[in-house]
Design an enzyme around this catalytic site. Structure first.
Site, PDB file in Angstrom:
ATOM      1  N   CYS A 262      -3.241   7.298  -4.643  1.00 40.69           N
ATOM      2  CA  CYS A 262      -2.828   5.994  -4.708  1.00 40.69           C
ATOM      3  C   CYS A 262      -1.624   5.479  -5.115  1.00 40.69           C
ATOM      4  O   CYS A 262      -1.141   5.789  -6.529  1.00 40.69           O
ATOM      5  CB  CYS A 262      -3.968   5.154  -5.515  1.00 40.69           C
ATOM      6  SG  CYS A 262      -3.807   3.400  -5.445  1.00 40.69           S
ATOM      7  N   GLY A 263      -0.682   5.317  -4.210  1.00 40.65           N
ATOM      8  CA  GLY A 263       0.816   4.873  -4.569  1.00 40.65           C
ATOM      9  C   GLY A 263       0.942   3.492  -5.423  1.00 40.65           C
ATOM     10  O   GLY A 263       1.770   3.864  -6.237  1.00 40.65           O
ATOM     11  N   THR A 264       0.228   2.620  -5.052  1.00 35.93           N
ATOM     12  CA  THR A 264       0.331   1.508  -5.815  1.00 35.93           C
ATOM     13  C   THR A 264      -0.359   1.665  -7.357  1.00 35.93           C
ATOM     14  O   THR A 264       0.357   1.126  -8.537  1.00 35.93           O
ATOM     15  CB  THR A 264      -0.057   0.128  -5.319  1.00 35.93           C
ATOM     16  OG1 THR A 264      -1.628   0.570  -5.259  1.00 35.93           O
ATOM     17  CG2 THR A 264       0.609  -0.240  -4.180  1.00 35.93           C
TER      18      THR A 264
ATOM     19  N   CYS B 175       1.031  -1.175   0.058  1.00 31.29           N
ATOM     20  CA  CYS B 175      -0.041  -0.033  -0.036  1.00 31.29           C
ATOM     21  C   CYS B 175       0.847   1.158  -0.153  1.00 31.29           C
ATOM     22  O   CYS B 175       1.477   1.608   1.077  1.00 31.29           O
ATOM     23  CB  CYS B 175      -0.967   0.070   1.238  1.00 31.29           C
ATOM     24  SG  CYS B 175      -2.040   1.457   1.288  1.00 31.29           S
ATOM     25  N   GLY B 176       0.906   1.929  -1.312  1.00 31.59           N
ATOM     26  CA  GLY B 176       1.635   3.270  -1.264  1.00 31.59           C
ATOM     27  C   GLY B 176       1.372   4.425  -0.292  1.00 31.59           C
ATOM     28  O   GLY B 176       2.255   4.585   0.379  1.00 31.59           O
ATOM     29  N   HIS B 177       0.039   4.852  -0.013  1.00 29.91           N
ATOM     30  CA  HIS B 177      -0.113   5.705   0.656  1.00 29.91           C
ATOM     31  C   HIS B 177       0.163   5.199   2.403  1.00 29.91           C
ATOM     32  O   HIS B 177       0.531   5.877   3.021  1.00 29.91           O
ATOM     33  CB  HIS B 177      -1.573   6.239   0.467  1.00 29.91           C
ATOM     34  CG  HIS B 177      -2.492   5.556   1.459  1.00 29.91           C
ATOM     35  ND1 HIS B 177      -3.323   4.285   1.161  1.00 29.91           N
ATOM     36  CD2 HIS B 177      -2.828   5.786   2.706  1.00 29.91           C
ATOM     37  CE1 HIS B 177      -4.063   3.975   2.197  1.00 29.91           C
ATOM     38  NE2 HIS B 177      -3.728   4.986   3.356  1.00 29.91           N
TER      39      HIS B 177
ATOM     40  N   HIS C 107      -8.553  -3.357  -7.993  1.00 26.44           N
ATOM     41  CA  HIS C 107      -8.429  -1.949  -8.138  1.00 26.44           C
ATOM     42  C   HIS C 107      -8.821  -1.487  -9.594  1.00 26.44           C
ATOM     43  O   HIS C 107      -8.217  -1.936 -10.503  1.00 26.44           O
ATOM     44  CB  HIS C 107      -7.068  -1.432  -7.816  1.00 26.44           C
ATOM     45  CG  HIS C 107      -6.644  -1.796  -6.425  1.00 26.44           C
ATOM     46  ND1 HIS C 107      -6.404  -2.797  -5.856  1.00 26.44           N
ATOM     47  CD2 HIS C 107      -6.434  -0.604  -5.292  1.00 26.44           C
ATOM     48  CE1 HIS C 107      -6.128  -2.635  -4.524  1.00 26.44           C
ATOM     49  NE2 HIS C 107      -6.080  -1.304  -4.222  1.00 26.44           N
TER      50      HIS C 107
ATOM     51  N   ASP D 105     -10.314   5.643  -3.402  1.00 23.60           N
ATOM     52  CA  ASP D 105      -8.834   6.233  -2.673  1.00 23.60           C
ATOM     53  C   ASP D 105      -9.054   7.982  -2.820  1.00 23.60           C
ATOM     54  O   ASP D 105      -8.972   8.489  -3.584  1.00 23.60           O
ATOM     55  CB  ASP D 105      -7.619   5.984  -3.584  1.00 23.60           C
ATOM     56  CG  ASP D 105      -6.336   5.914  -2.651  1.00 23.60           C
ATOM     57  OD1 ASP D 105      -6.236   6.910  -1.792  1.00 23.60           O
ATOM     58  OD2 ASP D 105      -5.728   4.897  -2.607  1.00 23.60           O
TER      59      ASP D 105
END
Length: 313
Positions: A238-240, A87-89, A207, A234
């Site tokens: 969204c990082g990913t 999870c990026g964020h 996603h 999100d």
């Protein structure tokens, strides 16, 4: 009666909840520990990431001792429906939380996840850069016939989670239209599931990502709307998802290594992204900010009907 210590933060508007609790997840690889968490501690996921203690947008994180002595911690992310690969964020939120707790100082820090190691940099100004796992486009120009909406064209890409990124129809992404955007993206995901379209190794595409013009071309290159696995959108870019977008841009020859891409979210928050080529793999780096919002104790009373979240009956 059980209590859980948590530290809450938000990254670009998207919440992260770090559960500050020691759990016996064994000493195996993070992927194995993720499975143990699913099997033994799913009650923690339900109690911390679902109503009434959290919004459906909440992402939780359990910190666990790393297997690599060079890593500062391992982390397992989860949300209101399941565990996550990365999870990026959430990773930006974890780094900001560790800094708030004075467990790390500005500099580079290796963090283990179930899908690989992530290199995070805490900058002097408090911003965080996350060097993500290798990302790639899996399928290009996949057309779907979405009931109620017609033909939709997009790419399937991996950025730590699986994404279907919509190329057409082109849409105006307005925060006021988020309910309709949710209906559209849920219809796309339902179509993918019904047609059994998956990522590599039968990974579920959970996603869905829409793209449009940014609110200001001086501030960002594009704006996105991302449907998350639990049915919420999100609030951050969204990082990913941004990593998956970077992989597509690189595959299309539209973004060079080291070139900056600024991704705006539906709420107006921005991630700065770029990538390096490492052994012919696209390795994205995402930069953003997170802010700690609360340190608290969650009380779990077994007499409470909703102690472990509101569940369908």
């Amino acid at each position: 009666m059980t209590t859980l210590s948590v530290v809450d933060s938000h990254t670009g508007g998207e919440p992260t909840r770090v559960i500050d609790q020691d759990l016996d997840l064994g000493t195996g690889p993070l992927a194995q520990r993720r499975t143990l968490f699913q099997e033994k501690f799913d009650w923690i996921r339900r109690a911390t990431c679902t109503e009434p203690r959290a919004s459906e947008a909440m992402v939780g994180a359990i910190l666990t001792p790393p297997t690599n002595p060079l890593a500062v911690t391992g982390v397992i992310f989860f949300n209101n429906v399941d565990v996550l690969g990365m999870c990026g964020h959430g990773m930006i939120g974890v780094v900001a939380t560790l800094a708030y707790q004075r467990k790390i100082q500005p500099g580079k820090h290796r963090i283990e996840t179930p899908v690989g190691d992530v290199l995070a940099t805490l900058h002097e100004n408090g911003e965080v850069s996350v060097r993500n796992v290798p990302s790639y486009r899996h399928l290009a120009d996949l057309e779907l016939n979405v009931p109620g909406y017609g033909s939709v064209m997009g790419d399937v890409a991996y950025g730590g989670n699986w994404f279907y990124l919509v190329k057409s129809p082109a849409m105006t992404l307005s925060y006021s239209d988020r309910d309709e955007l949710l209906r559209f993206t849920k219809a796309i995901r339902h179509t993918l599931d019904k047609q059994k379209v998956t990522g590599a190794h039968e990974g579920r595409i959970d996603h869905i990502e829409l793209y449009g013009q940014p609110s200001s071309e001086l501030a960002a290159n594009s704006r996105n709307f991302v449907l998350c696995p639990g049915g919420e959108y999100d609030r951050s870019p969204c990082g990913t998802g941004t990593s998956a977008k970077i992989a597509i841009l690189a595959a299309e020859g539209k973004l060079a290594p080291g070139q900056i891409w600024r991704q705006e979210s539906i709420t107006g928050s921005i991630f700065q992204a770029s990538y390096d080529l490492v052994d012919d793999q696209i390795v994205p780096t995402i930069r953003g900010s997170a802010y700690v919002t609360a340190v608290s104790q969650l009380i779990i009373n077994p007499a409470d009907q909703f102690a472990f979240g509101i569940q369908a009956r």
